[in-house]
Write a protein that holds these residues in place. Structure first.
Motif, PDB file in Angstrom:
ATOM      1  N   VAL A  69      22.318  19.790 -19.524  1.00 27.97           N
ATOM      2  CA  VAL A  69      21.141  18.970 -19.814  1.00 27.97           C
ATOM      3  C   VAL A  69      21.503  17.492 -19.715  1.00 27.97           C
ATOM      4  CG1 VAL A  69      19.540  18.291 -21.649  1.00 27.97           C
ATOM      5  CG2 VAL A  69      19.954  20.697 -21.187  1.00 27.97           C
ATOM      6  N   ALA A  70      22.656  17.107 -20.254  1.00 28.11           N
ATOM      7  CA  ALA A  70      23.085  15.712 -20.179  1.00 28.11           C
ATOM      8  C   ALA A  70      23.316  15.292 -18.730  1.00 28.11           C
ATOM      9  CB  ALA A  70      24.357  15.513 -20.998  1.00 28.11           C
ATOM     10  N   ARG A  71      23.934  16.151 -17.947  1.00 27.20           N
ATOM     11  CA  ARG A  71      24.204  15.824 -16.540  1.00 27.20           C
ATOM     12  C   ARG A  71      22.902  15.717 -15.747  1.00 27.20           C
ATOM     13  NH1 ARG A  71      27.883  13.122 -13.945  1.00 27.20           N
ATOM     14  NH2 ARG A  71      27.832  13.650 -11.775  1.00 27.20           N
ATOM     15  N   THR A  72      21.967  16.617 -15.999  1.00 28.87           N
ATOM     16  CA  THR A  72      20.679  16.578 -15.319  1.00 28.87           C
ATOM     17  C   THR A  72      19.915  15.307 -15.686  1.00 28.87           C
ATOM     18  OG1 THR A  72      20.592  18.977 -15.310  1.00 28.87           O
ATOM     19  CG2 THR A  72      18.517  17.825 -14.960  1.00 28.87           C
ATOM     20  N   TYR A  73      19.965  14.943 -16.957  1.00 31.77           N
ATOM     21  CA  TYR A  73      19.307  13.714 -17.399  1.00 31.77           C
ATOM     22  C   TYR A  73      19.930  12.504 -16.715  1.00 31.77           C
ATOM     23  CZ  TYR A  73      17.961   9.806 -20.337  1.00 31.77           C
ATOM     24  OH  TYR A  73      17.495   8.598 -20.776  1.00 31.77           O
ATOM     25  N   LYS A  74      21.239  12.448 -16.678  1.00 36.94           N
ATOM     26  CA  LYS A  74      21.916  11.309 -16.059  1.00 36.94           C
ATOM     27  C   LYS A  74      21.572  11.218 -14.573  1.00 36.94           C
ATOM     28  CE  LYS A  74      26.429   9.250 -15.385  1.00 36.94           C
ATOM     29  NZ  LYS A  74      27.866   9.405 -15.508  1.00 36.94           N
ATOM     30  N   ASN A  75      21.506  12.358 -13.887  1.00 38.42           N
ATOM     31  CA  ASN A  75      21.172  12.357 -12.465  1.00 38.42           C
ATOM     32  C   ASN A  75      19.708  12.002 -12.215  1.00 38.42           C
ATOM     33  OD1 ASN A  75      23.765  13.022 -11.755  1.00 38.42           O
ATOM     34  ND2 ASN A  75      23.345  15.199 -11.561  1.00 38.42           N
ATOM     35  N   SER A  76      18.851  12.211 -13.189  1.00 36.52           N
ATOM     36  CA  SER A  76      17.420  11.971 -12.979  1.00 36.52           C
ATOM     37  C   SER A  76      16.990  10.563 -13.386  1.00 36.52           C
ATOM     38  CB  SER A  76      16.592  12.991 -13.750  1.00 36.52           C
ATOM     39  OG  SER A  76      16.743  12.780 -15.147  1.00 36.52           O
ATOM     40  N   LEU A  77      17.908   9.709 -13.793  1.00 39.91           N
ATOM     41  CA  LEU A  77      17.542   8.355 -14.211  1.00 39.91           C
ATOM     42  C   LEU A  77      17.144   7.461 -13.050  1.00 39.91           C
ATOM     43  CD1 LEU A  77      20.165   7.534 -16.968  1.00 39.91           C
ATOM     44  CD2 LEU A  77      17.742   7.999 -17.257  1.00 39.91           C
ATOM     45  N   GLN A  78      17.418   7.876 -11.832  1.00 39.33           N
ATOM     46  CA  GLN A  78      17.093   7.108 -10.635  1.00 39.33           C
ATOM     47  C   GLN A  78      17.837   5.777 -10.584  1.00 39.33           C
ATOM     48  OE1 GLN A  78      15.293   8.424  -8.165  1.00 39.33           O
ATOM     49  NE2 GLN A  78      15.038  10.260  -9.404  1.00 39.33           N
ATOM     50  N   ARG A  79      18.991   5.719 -11.180  1.00 33.45           N
ATOM     51  CA  ARG A  79      19.824   4.526 -11.075  1.00 33.45           C
ATOM     52  C   ARG A  79      20.802   4.725  -9.934  1.00 33.45           C
ATOM     53  NH1 ARG A  79      21.402   3.356 -17.342  1.00 33.45           N
ATOM     54  NH2 ARG A  79      19.307   2.864 -18.028  1.00 33.45           N
ATOM     55  N   PRO A  80      21.135   3.650  -9.240  1.00 26.35           N
ATOM     56  CA  PRO A  80      22.103   3.812  -8.150  1.00 26.35           C
ATOM     57  C   PRO A  80      23.484   4.173  -8.704  1.00 26.35           C
ATOM     58  CG  PRO A  80      21.587   1.497  -8.490  1.00 26.35           C
ATOM     59  CD  PRO A  80      20.659   2.286  -9.361  1.00 26.35           C
ATOM     60  N   ILE A  81      24.195   5.003  -7.975  1.00 23.28           N
ATOM     61  CA  ILE A  81      25.532   5.406  -8.379  1.00 23.28           C
ATOM     62  C   ILE A  81      26.513   4.260  -8.131  1.00 23.28           C
ATOM     63  CG2 ILE A  81      27.396   7.033  -7.897  1.00 23.28           C
ATOM     64  CD1 ILE A  81      25.238   9.073  -7.239  1.00 23.28           C
ATOM     65  N   ALA A  82      26.257   3.454  -7.112  1.00 24.20           N
ATOM     66  CA  ALA A  82      27.152   2.351  -6.781  1.00 24.20           C
ATOM     67  C   ALA A  82      26.315   1.119  -6.453  1.00 24.20           C
ATOM     68  CB  ALA A  82      28.026   2.721  -5.593  1.00 24.20           C
ATOM     69  N   TYR A  83      26.922  -0.015  -6.627  1.00 20.42           N
ATOM     70  CA  TYR A  83      26.277  -1.271  -6.277  1.00 20.42           C
ATOM     71  C   TYR A  83      26.982  -1.858  -5.068  1.00 20.42           C
ATOM     72  CZ  TYR A  83      24.148  -0.835 -10.826  1.00 20.42           C
ATOM     73  OH  TYR A  83      23.459  -0.372 -11.888  1.00 20.42           O
ATOM     74  N   LEU A  84      26.193  -2.332  -4.112  1.00 19.10           N
ATOM     75  CA  LEU A  84      26.751  -2.896  -2.888  1.00 19.10           C
ATOM     76  C   LEU A  84      26.788  -4.408  -2.978  1.00 19.10           C
ATOM     77  CD1 LEU A  84      24.853  -0.746  -0.248  1.00 19.10           C
ATOM     78  CD2 LEU A  84      27.150  -0.400  -1.136  1.00 19.10           C
ATOM     79  N   ASP A  85      27.891  -4.987  -2.528  1.00 25.89           N
ATOM     80  CA  ASP A  85      28.011  -6.431  -2.412  1.00 25.89           C
ATOM     81  C   ASP A  85      27.428  -6.809  -1.054  1.00 25.89           C
ATOM     82  OD1 ASP A  85      28.614  -9.077  -2.452  1.00 25.89           O
ATOM     83  OD2 ASP A  85      30.802  -8.815  -2.570  1.00 25.89           O
ATOM     84  N   ARG A  86      26.258  -7.387  -1.057  1.00 24.42           N
ATOM     85  CA  ARG A  86      25.544  -7.671   0.187  1.00 24.42           C
ATOM     86  C   ARG A  86      26.286  -8.665   1.075  1.00 24.42           C
ATOM     87  NH1 ARG A  86      21.504  -4.062   0.579  1.00 24.42           N
ATOM     88  NH2 ARG A  86      20.423  -3.737  -1.359  1.00 24.42           N
ATOM     89  N   LYS A  87      27.137  -9.507   0.512  1.00 23.31           N
ATOM     90  CA  LYS A  87      27.878 -10.476   1.318  1.00 23.31           C
ATOM     91  C   LYS A  87      28.960  -9.798   2.159  1.00 23.31           C
ATOM     92  CE  LYS A  87      27.187 -14.142  -2.023  1.00 23.31           C
ATOM     93  NZ  LYS A  87      27.817 -14.995  -3.031  1.00 23.31           N
ATOM     94  N   ARG A  88      29.546  -8.735   1.629  1.00 26.61           N
ATOM     95  CA  ARG A  88      30.617  -8.049   2.355  1.00 26.61           C
ATOM     96  C   ARG A  88      30.150  -6.754   3.019  1.00 26.61           C
ATOM     97  NH1 ARG A  88      35.352  -7.474  -1.814  1.00 26.61           N
ATOM     98  NH2 ARG A  88      33.652  -7.256  -3.272  1.00 26.61           N
ATOM     99  N   CYS A  89      28.885  -6.449   2.902  1.00 24.52           N
ATOM    100  CA  CYS A  89      28.359  -5.196   3.440  1.00 24.52           C
ATOM    101  C   CYS A  89      27.961  -5.368   4.900  1.00 24.52           C
ATOM    102  CB  CYS A  89      27.153  -4.759   2.615  1.00 24.52           C
ATOM    103  SG  CYS A  89      26.465  -3.201   3.155  1.00 24.52           S
ATOM    104  N   ILE A  90      28.342  -4.432   5.730  1.00 26.04           N
ATOM    105  CA  ILE A  90      27.961  -4.495   7.139  1.00 26.04           C
ATOM    106  C   ILE A  90      26.706  -3.666   7.418  1.00 26.04           C
ATOM    107  CG2 ILE A  90      30.320  -4.872   7.904  1.00 26.04           C
ATOM    108  CD1 ILE A  90      30.300  -1.924   8.847  1.00 26.04           C
ATOM    109  N   LEU A  91      26.158  -3.048   6.386  1.00 24.75           N
ATOM    110  CA  LEU A  91      24.995  -2.189   6.594  1.00 24.75           C
ATOM    111  C   LEU A  91      23.726  -2.981   6.868  1.00 24.75           C
ATOM    112  CD1 LEU A  91      25.639   0.474   3.831  1.00 24.75           C
ATOM    113  CD2 LEU A  91      26.073   0.664   6.275  1.00 24.75           C
TER     114      LEU A  91
END
Length: 106
Positions: A69-91
Protein backbone atom coordinates in the motif's frame (compact mmCIF):
# COMPACT_ATOMS: atom_id res chain seq x y z
CA UNK A 1 22.34 -1.84 -4.22
CA UNK A 2 20.10 -3.45 -1.61
CA UNK A 3 17.66 -0.55 -1.79
CA UNK A 4 17.49 -0.94 -5.58
CA UNK A 5 16.81 -4.67 -5.26
CA UNK A 6 14.16 -4.16 -2.60
CA UNK A 7 12.49 -1.44 -4.66
CA UNK A 8 12.45 -3.73 -7.69
CA UNK A 9 10.89 -6.55 -5.70
CA UNK A 10 8.21 -4.29 -4.26
CA UNK A 11 7.43 -2.56 -7.54
CA UNK A 12 7.46 -5.49 -9.94
CA UNK A 13 6.68 -8.57 -7.88
CA UNK A 14 3.63 -9.71 -5.98
CA UNK A 15 5.52 -12.41 -4.10
CA UNK A 16 5.13 -10.74 -0.74
CA UNK A 17 1.39 -10.42 -1.31
CA UNK A 18 1.12 -14.09 -2.26
CA UNK A 19 3.42 -15.32 0.50
CA UNK A 20 0.76 -15.34 3.27
CA UNK A 21 -1.45 -17.56 1.10
CA UNK A 22 1.47 -19.94 0.49
CA UNK A 23 2.29 -20.06 4.21
CA UNK A 24 -1.35 -20.50 5.31
CA UNK A 25 -1.44 -24.32 5.00
CA UNK A 26 1.73 -24.63 7.08
CA UNK A 27 0.36 -22.28 9.70
CA UNK A 28 -2.93 -24.16 9.85
CA UNK A 29 -1.13 -27.50 10.20
CA UNK A 30 0.98 -26.09 13.02
CA UNK A 31 -2.11 -24.67 14.74
CA UNK A 32 -3.96 -27.99 14.46
CA UNK A 33 -0.93 -29.87 15.82
CA UNK A 34 -0.54 -27.49 18.74
CA UNK A 35 -4.30 -27.54 19.38
CA UNK A 36 -4.42 -31.35 19.47
CA UNK A 37 -1.44 -31.42 21.82
CA UNK A 38 -3.12 -28.83 24.06
CA UNK A 39 -6.31 -30.91 24.27
CA UNK A 40 -4.27 -34.01 25.16
CA UNK A 41 -2.16 -32.39 27.89
CA UNK A 42 -4.03 -29.20 28.89
CA UNK A 43 -0.63 -27.53 29.20
CA UNK A 44 -1.06 -23.72 28.87
CA UNK A 45 2.27 -23.50 27.03
CA UNK A 46 0.57 -24.99 23.96
CA UNK A 47 -2.16 -22.34 24.06
CA UNK A 48 0.52 -19.64 24.25
CA UNK A 49 2.38 -21.27 21.36
CA UNK A 50 -0.78 -21.30 19.25
CA UNK A 51 -1.41 -17.64 20.05
CA UNK A 52 2.17 -16.75 19.07
CA UNK A 53 1.91 -18.64 15.78
CA UNK A 54 -1.34 -16.84 14.97
CA UNK A 55 0.03 -13.42 15.99
CA UNK A 56 3.17 -13.94 13.90
CA UNK A 57 1.14 -14.89 10.83
CA UNK A 58 -1.21 -11.92 11.18
CA UNK A 59 1.68 -9.51 11.83
CA UNK A 60 3.60 -10.69 8.76
CA UNK A 61 0.48 -10.49 6.58
CA UNK A 62 -0.31 -6.94 7.72
CA UNK A 63 3.32 -5.89 7.22
CA UNK A 64 3.42 -7.24 3.65
CA UNK A 65 0.15 -5.53 2.77
CA UNK A 66 1.35 -2.27 4.33
CA UNK A 67 4.52 -2.38 2.22
CA UNK A 68 2.50 -2.68 -0.98
CA UNK A 69 0.00 0.00 0.00
CA UNK A 70 2.84 2.40 0.85
CA UNK A 71 4.65 1.61 -2.41
CA UNK A 72 1.46 2.03 -4.46
CA UNK A 73 0.76 5.35 -2.76
CA UNK A 74 4.29 6.59 -3.41
CA UNK A 75 4.07 5.57 -7.08
CA UNK A 76 0.69 7.27 -7.50
CA UNK A 77 1.80 10.71 -6.25
CA UNK A 78 2.66 11.74 -9.82
CA UNK A 79 5.95 13.24 -8.71
CA UNK A 80 8.94 12.88 -10.99
CA UNK A 81 11.43 10.23 -9.94
CA UNK A 82 14.35 12.39 -11.08
CA UNK A 83 14.96 16.04 -11.76
CA UNK A 84 16.74 17.12 -14.93
CA UNK A 85 19.25 19.95 -15.06
CA UNK A 86 18.05 21.75 -18.18
CA UNK A 87 21.42 23.47 -18.69
CA UNK A 88 23.28 20.17 -19.04
CA UNK A 89 20.47 18.20 -20.66
CA UNK A 90 20.71 17.38 -24.35
CA UNK A 91 17.08 16.29 -24.55
CA UNK A 92 15.63 19.77 -25.00
CA UNK A 93 17.94 22.18 -26.71
CA UNK A 94 17.44 24.93 -29.25
CA UNK A 95 19.48 23.04 -31.82
CA UNK A 96 17.49 20.53 -33.92
CA UNK A 97 18.54 16.91 -33.68
CA UNK A 98 19.63 16.74 -37.31
CA UNK A 99 22.14 19.58 -36.81
CA UNK A 100 23.49 17.99 -33.62
CA UNK A 101 23.98 14.70 -35.45
CA UNK A 102 25.83 16.45 -38.28
CA UNK A 103 28.06 18.40 -35.88
CA UNK A 104 28.87 15.29 -33.81
CA UNK A 105 29.86 13.37 -36.96
CA UNK A 106 32.54 15.94 -37.85
Amino acid sequence: MTAFALTGILAASTLLLRLPIYILPLMLAAMIGVGVRYVQTLDPAYAVTAALIFATYISATVAFIALYVARTYKNSLQRPIAYLDRKRCILQTDTPISQRMISSAR
